[in-house]
Design an enzyme around this catalytic site. Structure first.
Site, PDB file in Angstrom:
ATOM      1  CE  LYS A  51     -36.010  52.573   2.516  1.00 51.12           C
ATOM      2  NZ  LYS A  51     -36.985  53.395   3.255  1.00 51.12           N
ATOM      3  CB  SER A 271     -29.754  58.418  -0.064  1.00 52.72           C
ATOM      4  OG  SER A 271     -29.376  57.094   0.234  1.00 52.72           O
TER       5      SER A 271
END
Length: 346
Positions: A51, A271
C-alpha cells in the site's frame, strides 16, 4: 518509485518500490514442486506493505481535485495497511489524517496509526461500514478530503506504472500471477499490463477468503485474513482479467505463512500466507518445471503479531499441511461476464 543507487533520498516516499523478487527454491525442494515459484516481497516497502505504492498518489490526487489548506483532513477507510501508508504521507505533508477502521484490525496496525499521528474512528461491522462512515465524516467536515482507495483509479495506474513494470523487467514469461484481492488495485493494474504484453499467455489467479468469496458467488461471513476479502466487488476491480479464483481458508493463511517462515526464512502476514497457499497448491497441480508462478507478498508477519499466526495453541503444522507433493487444489474457473457475479453483498 525508488531511485536506484542514489544513496541519499529527499523524502521517505522516494524509497517506495523496486522491491525484490525471490525464487522459493527451498519450498520447491521440500514439497517436491517442479513448477518455478517466485515471490515479490512488497513488505520491503518503507512502511511495510504494498500500500506504500498508492498512498502518495492517492493523497496527491485528492490535492489536485480539492486544493489543500492548512486545516485539510485526509480521510480513508482501511483495515490497516493503506491507512498506515496514507498516515505516513499526511504526516510528512503536515496534514491531519483520519482513518476509519474496523474494530477487529490488528493491534499492530492501530498502534502504528497512532504513532503516525492519525486519528482513528472505529466501526464494528467491517470495511463496508468503515467506507460508509468515512464518506459520512467527509461530508460533514468542510476541510475533509477522502482518498477513496476502493474507487480511485489512481490505485490501478500506480501499479501499472511501477509494480507491473518492475515485474516485467525482472521476470520474463510469467505463466501465472497470483494476488490477493482487497481493493483490486494490484491485481487489476498488474494483471492488465501482463495480459497486454506481447505474446502473453499469463493467467491471473485471484485469492480471496473461503468465508468471504464474493468472486466465487458465495455467502460472505466474517473471516480472519486481514487485507483481502472485503465482502463486495470494489469499483476499480477488473474481473474480466481474472482467469481463476482461489479460496483460502483462515487456517491455510496461518499455516502457509508459517511454511514461508520456517522454510524460506521469510516472515509474511496472513494475506500473504493465503497467496502463498494458492501459489504452492497451483504449482503442485501444474508440476511443470518450465512454468513460472509469481506470488504477490503484500505485507510482513510483524503486522499480525497479535493474531493467531503467533498463537502457539493453534493447530499444529503437521495436522494441517501435508509435507509431500500431493497438495489438494481448489481453483474455481472465473467467468469473465460481469453479470454472472454479484455486484454487492451486504
Amino acid at each position: 518509485m525508488r531511485m536506484k543507487n542514489k544513496g541519499v533520498y529527499s523524502s521517505i516516499t522516494e524509497v517506495v518500490g523496486n522491491t525484490p523478487i525471490v525464487r522459493l527454491k527451498k519450498i520447491e525442494e521440500q514439497y517436491n514442486i517442479k513448477t518455478q515459484l517466485y515471490a515479490k516481497l512488497e513488505y520491503l516497502n518503507p512502511f511495510g506493505s504494498v500500500k506504500d505504492r498508492i498512498a502518495e498518489a492517492l493523497v496527491e490526487d485528492a490535492w489536485k481535485k480539492n486544493k489543500y489548506r492548512k486545516d485539510t483532513v485526509i480521510v480513508e477507510a482501511s483495515s490497516g495497511n493503506t491507512g498506515i501508508s496514507i498516515a505516513s504521507v499526511a504526516a510528512r505533508k503536515g496534514l491531519k489524517c483520519v482513518i476509519v477502521i474496523p474494530e477487529n484490525t490488528s493491534e499492530e496496525n492501530k498502534r502504528m496509526l497512532e504513532l503516525l499521528g492519525a486519528r482513528m474512528i472505529f466501526v464494528s461491522k467491517g470495511i463496508q461500514e468503515a467506507i460508509r462512515k468515512a464518506k459520512e465524516f467527509t461530508g460533514l467536515i468542510k476541510s475533509a478530503v477522502m482518498t477513496r482507495q476502493f474507487e480511485n483509479k489512481v490505485n490501478i495506474r500506480i501499479h501499472k506504472k511501477t509494480t507491473a513494470k518492475e515485474i516485467i523487467k525482472s521476470l520474463k514469461d510469467i505463466d501465472y500471477f497470483v494476488s490477493g484481492v482487497g481493493t483490486g488495485g494490484t491485481i487489476t493494474g498488474v494483471g492488465e499490463v501482463l495480459k497486454k504484453k506481447k505474446n502473453s499467455n499469463t493467467l491471473i489467479v485471484a485469492v480471496e477468503p473461503w468465508k468471504a468469496s464474493v468472486l466465487s458467488g458465495k455467502q460472505v461471513n466474517p473471516h480472519g485474513i486481514q487485507g483481502i476479502g472485503v465482502g463486495f466487488l470494489p469499483a476499480i476491480l477488473n474481473i474480466k482479467i481474472i482467469d481463476y479464483v482461489f479460496r483460502a481458508k483462515d487456517y491455510e493463511a496461518i499455516e502457509y505463512a508459517r511454511i514461508m517462515a520456517i522454510t524460506e526464512g521469510i516472515a509474511v502476514g496472513l494475506s500473504s500466507g493465503a497467496a502463498i497457499c494458492a501459489g504452492m497448491k497451483l504449482g503442485a497441480d501444474i508440476n511443470d518445471a518450465s512454468k513460472k508462478v509469481l506470488i504477490m507478498v503484500p505485507s510482513s508477519a510483524e503486522r499480525d503479531m497479535s493474531t493467531e499466526l503467533f498463537d502457539n495453541n493453534s493447530q499444529s503444522l503437521d495436522n494441517l499441511v501435508k509435507t509431500d507433493s500431493k497438495l489438494e487444489i481448489t481453483m474455481d474457473k472465473q467467468l469473465n461476464e460481469q453479470q454472472d457475479l454479484p455486484m454487492q453483498i451486504s
